[in-house]
Enzyme design. Structure first.
Site, PDB file in Angstrom:
ATOM      1  CB  ALA A   1      15.481 -25.350   2.748  1.00  0.00           C
TER       2      ALA A   1
ATOM      3  N   GLY B   1      15.803 -19.755   3.308  1.00  0.00           N
ATOM      4  CA  GLY B   1      16.890 -20.359   4.531  1.00  0.00           C
ATOM      5  C   GLY B   1      18.322 -19.786   5.019  1.00  0.00           C
TER       6      GLY B   1
ATOM      7  CD  GLU C   1      14.058 -19.011   7.081  1.00  0.00           C
ATOM      8  OE1 GLU C   1      14.639 -19.700   6.443  1.00  0.00           O
ATOM      9  OE2 GLU C   1      12.610 -18.681   7.463  1.00  0.00           O
TER      10      GLU C   1
ATOM     11  CD  GLU D   1      11.364 -18.742   2.629  1.00  0.00           C
ATOM     12  OE1 GLU D   1      11.509 -17.965   1.906  1.00  0.00           O
ATOM     13  OE2 GLU D   1      11.813 -19.450   3.276  1.00  0.00           O
TER      14      GLU D   1
END
Ligand code: COA
Length: 258
Positions: free
Chosen positions: A65, A109, A112, A132
């Site tokens: 992200a 992300g 993911e 993270e």
């Protein structure tokens, strides 16, 4: 919609969606996520049979992200963002096979997003992880769930608690990626795989994807019942008639996706 942060091209019924923010290691900001969702919707009405997702340049698949967007966000504003339709679910629900072509850093992300794809092929140079924890947060795009289902609780726990990156050889050893290839051959190898899948019946591919996904969504009895329903559904397709006919006529089947 004209895209700024993604590139979309189609070759022989295979679409390639490239996240294109190389100077930010293809980090996913809001605009990029919106563009990905739009592209996935647009592609559903086309004749493409397989979707390949990759990152621009030779450094990153997706470095997670966009951390810049986290600054200043409160729990409530972040919750509002996360209530929106999510790229991870959209790619998982996309009714065609999706291959992640992991050409570099595949983090947070980005990992993911790759986990939501159906098959993952990585370059030898790729590095993967859920870092993270180093930012004082945890994976929020399905990482704690999809990674755990794919590699088991022990390894998922290790990756998520340490935030350590692993190389693609280790990713293959733990079942996180399907295959590892030299970076210079990555595109060629992924396109060859996509081309082989693109020759199959689109109806059967769709049913197969849904059936396999049921394994992690349902208990065994429900999953077996779902498989039976989807298996029987393929018997209503012209593709099934063509596939069986082609077998007896000793020729290659020409599937139409009907
Ligand atoms: N969000 C926002 N910007 C990011 C980013 C991210 N997830 N990842 C990289 N960038 C930006 C950097 O800030 C830098 O921007 P700048 O040139 O304006 O300073 C640029 O991309 C290049 O990154 P840099 O760190 O210089 O490249 P590198 O090749 O040395 O390292 C990474 C690449 C991916 C290892 C490193 O950038 C990194 O650790 N990124 C964060 C990964 C992460 O924690 N992801 C999970 C987020 S929840």
């Amino acid at each position: 919609m004209a895209f700024q942060n993604i590139l979309l091209e189609t070759k022989d019924r295979v679409a390639i969606l490239t996240i294109h923010r190389p100077d930010k290691r293809n980090a996913l900001n809001q605009q990029t996520r919106d563009e990905i969702l739009q592209a996935l919707d647009d592609l559903q009405t086309t004749e493409i049979r397989v979707l390949v997702i990759t990152g621009s340049g030779d450094k990153a698949f997706i470095a997670g992200a966009d951390i810049g967007e986290f600054e200043g966000r409160t729990a409530l504003t972040q919750r509002d963002v996360m209530k929106q339709r999510r790229i991870f679910d959209a790619v998982e629900e996309f009714p065609r096979p999706v291959i992640a072509m992991i050409n570099g850093f595949c983090l947070g992300g980005g990992m993911e997003f790759a986990l939501a794809c159906d098959i993952r092929i990585a370059a030898e140079s790729a590095r993967l992880g859920q870092p993270e924890i180093n930012l004082g947060i945890i994976p929020g795009g399905g990482g704690t769930q999809r990674l755990t289902r794919l590699v088991g609780e022990g390894k998922a726990m290790e990756l998520i608690l340490t935030g350590d990156l692993i190389d693609s050889a280790e990713a293959k050893a733990i079942g996180l990626v399907n295959d590892v290839v030299p970076a210079a051959q990555l595109q060629e190898r992924v396109m060859a795989l996509a081309a082989r899948i693109a020759e199959k019946s689109p109806v059967a591919l769709r049913m197969a994807k849904e059936a396999v996904k049921s394994a992690s969504r349902m208990n065994l009895r429900e999953g077996l019942d779902r498989e039976t329903d989807l298996f029987c559904l393929t018997f209503s397709s012209e593709d099934k008639a063509e596939g069986v006919r082609a077998f007896f006529e000793k020729r290659k089947a020409e599937y139409k996706g009907r």
